[in-house]
Design an enzyme around this catalytic site. Structure first.
Site, PDB file in Angstrom:
ATOM      1  N   HIS A  18      -7.970  11.746  -5.879  1.00  0.00           N
ATOM      2  CA  HIS A  18      -7.849  12.226  -4.495  1.00  0.00           C
ATOM      3  C   HIS A  18      -6.542  12.988  -4.285  1.00  0.00           C
ATOM      4  CE1 HIS A  18      -8.685  11.922  -0.108  1.00  0.00           C
ATOM      5  NE2 HIS A  18      -7.361  11.940  -0.017  1.00  0.00           N
ATOM      6  N   GLU A  19      -5.446  12.379  -4.680  1.00  0.00           N
ATOM      7  CA  GLU A  19      -4.141  13.020  -4.479  1.00  0.00           C
ATOM      8  C   GLU A  19      -3.974  14.245  -5.370  1.00  0.00           C
ATOM      9  OE1 GLU A  19      -2.548  12.233  -1.950  1.00  0.00           O
ATOM     10  OE2 GLU A  19      -3.535  10.332  -1.516  1.00  0.00           O
ATOM     11  N   HIS A  22      -5.219  17.277  -3.489  1.00  0.00           N
ATOM     12  CA  HIS A  22      -4.204  17.801  -2.566  1.00  0.00           C
ATOM     13  C   HIS A  22      -3.101  18.534  -3.342  1.00  0.00           C
ATOM     14  CE1 HIS A  22      -6.018  15.816   0.780  1.00  0.00           C
ATOM     15  NE2 HIS A  22      -5.660  14.587   0.439  1.00  0.00           N
TER      16      HIS A  22
END
Length: 355
Positions: A18-19, A22
């Site tokens: 997920h990170e 980003h």
């Protein structure tokens, strides 16, 4: 211990994915990244590479990417302004925000494709029990028969057989079975059974009164078919996740079905003990849940930020700071309430329930 280790592995991988979404899109759009952390709270270990400090923090239920300008005190230099998240166009900020949940969905898709290539256990169409006085028994079908066809459609797996019976919508069926070395054909008129599905909805299904033997085989698929099946499976799980959330809001699905970290740990341990494929499938399922939940239009989640930037894109002006602060407080209260509910359910289910 297996459950705890399994949960740490699953959550660690999914938070990282997920990170990473980003992080990659921030870099792609020229935004500086000061910190990339797995976990929240105090730093356990960290290493700075270039401008970015990579951290593992104390509380593993999440993570964050801190970009240039976020939480900064005082004026930024012109160089930092040019590389700050806030100075990028709404479209670029939307891309960075969506990348996190998007990477979770893509990761699940890749995992599902891999699972179909590795091989998935499938229940064969061999009958273990014929229920007395039900349509199959009345027609003469027996235990240990292997269903090979329904209405002229060849079947070899239990789900294929069930799908063909359901497709018949209760009309009489021609069922072909293999008994020893002999092929026999029976005409069976299903009866209807009414019950609840996973979403608490009342459904009526045609059945013939047979129970699977439980015999399983491993089905593997070439890359092309695995791609197709993995894509369909990913779409099905996303749709089921969204519908489940709607049903929870409508109270069609009870709130006590919501689980927290203890439930995740318990399930992770069970799937790890069941084997690699089960563990991968659980991780893909959880990754989709994480991706979809983060896209909910709740301030403090990625979906909430997405609403702010879409507003700015459409109306050509940002949401006022006061409105954002209020929305963030409401979002935080909702998130804390959800976490409290999840912990309460976990305690009631796994601690009090065993007491």
């Amino acid at each position: 211990m297996v459950s705890i280790i399994s949960a740490i592995i699953v959550l660690g991988i999914l938070i990282f994915v997920h990170e990473l979404g980003h992080f990659i899109f921030a870099k792609l759009f020229g935004v500086g990244v000061e910190k990339f952390s797995l976990g929240f709270g105090p730093k356990l270990i960290g290493k700075k590479v270039g401008e970015t400090e990579y951290l593992i923090s104390a509380f593993p239920l999440g993570g964050y990417v801190k970009m240039v300008g976020e939480g900064a005190e005082g004026e930024l230099s012109e160089e930092d302004k040019a590389r700050s998240f806030a100075e990028k166009s709404p479209l670029k900020r939307i891309g960075i925000v969506v990348a996190g949940p998007g990477f979770n969905l893509i990761f699940a898709w890749i995992v599902f494709i891999a699972i179909f290539m590795i091989g998935v256990p499938s229940v064969t169409s061999k009958i273990g029990e014929v229920v007395k006085d039900k349509p199959a028994a009345k027609a003469g079908i027996m235990a240990n028969d292997i269903i090979t066809g329904v209405n002229g459609k060849a079947v070899s797996r239990w789900d294929e057989m069930a799908a063909e019976i359901s497709a018949g919508k209760g009309a009489p069926l021609v069922v072909e079975v293999k008994r020893g070395e002999v092929i026999k054909t029976f005409r069976v008129t299903p009866e209807t059974r009414t019950g609840k599905n996973l979403l608490g909805e009342t459904v009526t299904t045609p059945v013939i009164g047979v129970v699977a033997s439980g015999e399983t085989v491993i089905d593997t698929y070439p890359a092309g078919e695995a791609l197709q099946r993995g894509t369909v499976q990913t779409g099905n799980v996303i749709r089921l996740t969204v519908v489940s959330l709607v049903k929870i809001v409508e109270r069609a699905v009870p709130l006590d079905t919501i689980g927290g970290p203890i439930m995740i740990a318990k399930m992770a341990g069970q799937q790890a003990e069941a084997g690699g494929v089960s563990f991968l499938a659980f991780m893909a399922l959880l990754s989709i849940n994480l991706g979809v939940l983060n896209l909910l239009p709740i301030p403090i989640l990625d979906g909430g930020h997405l609403i702010f930037y879409l507003w700015e894109l459409i109306f050509r002006k940002p949401v006022s700071m006061r409105a954002r602060e209020i929305a963030q407080q409401v979002g935080l209260a909702l998130l804390i309430g959800l976490m409290v509910l999840a912990f309460y359910n976990d305690i009631a289910r796994y601690i009090v329930g065993q007491g």
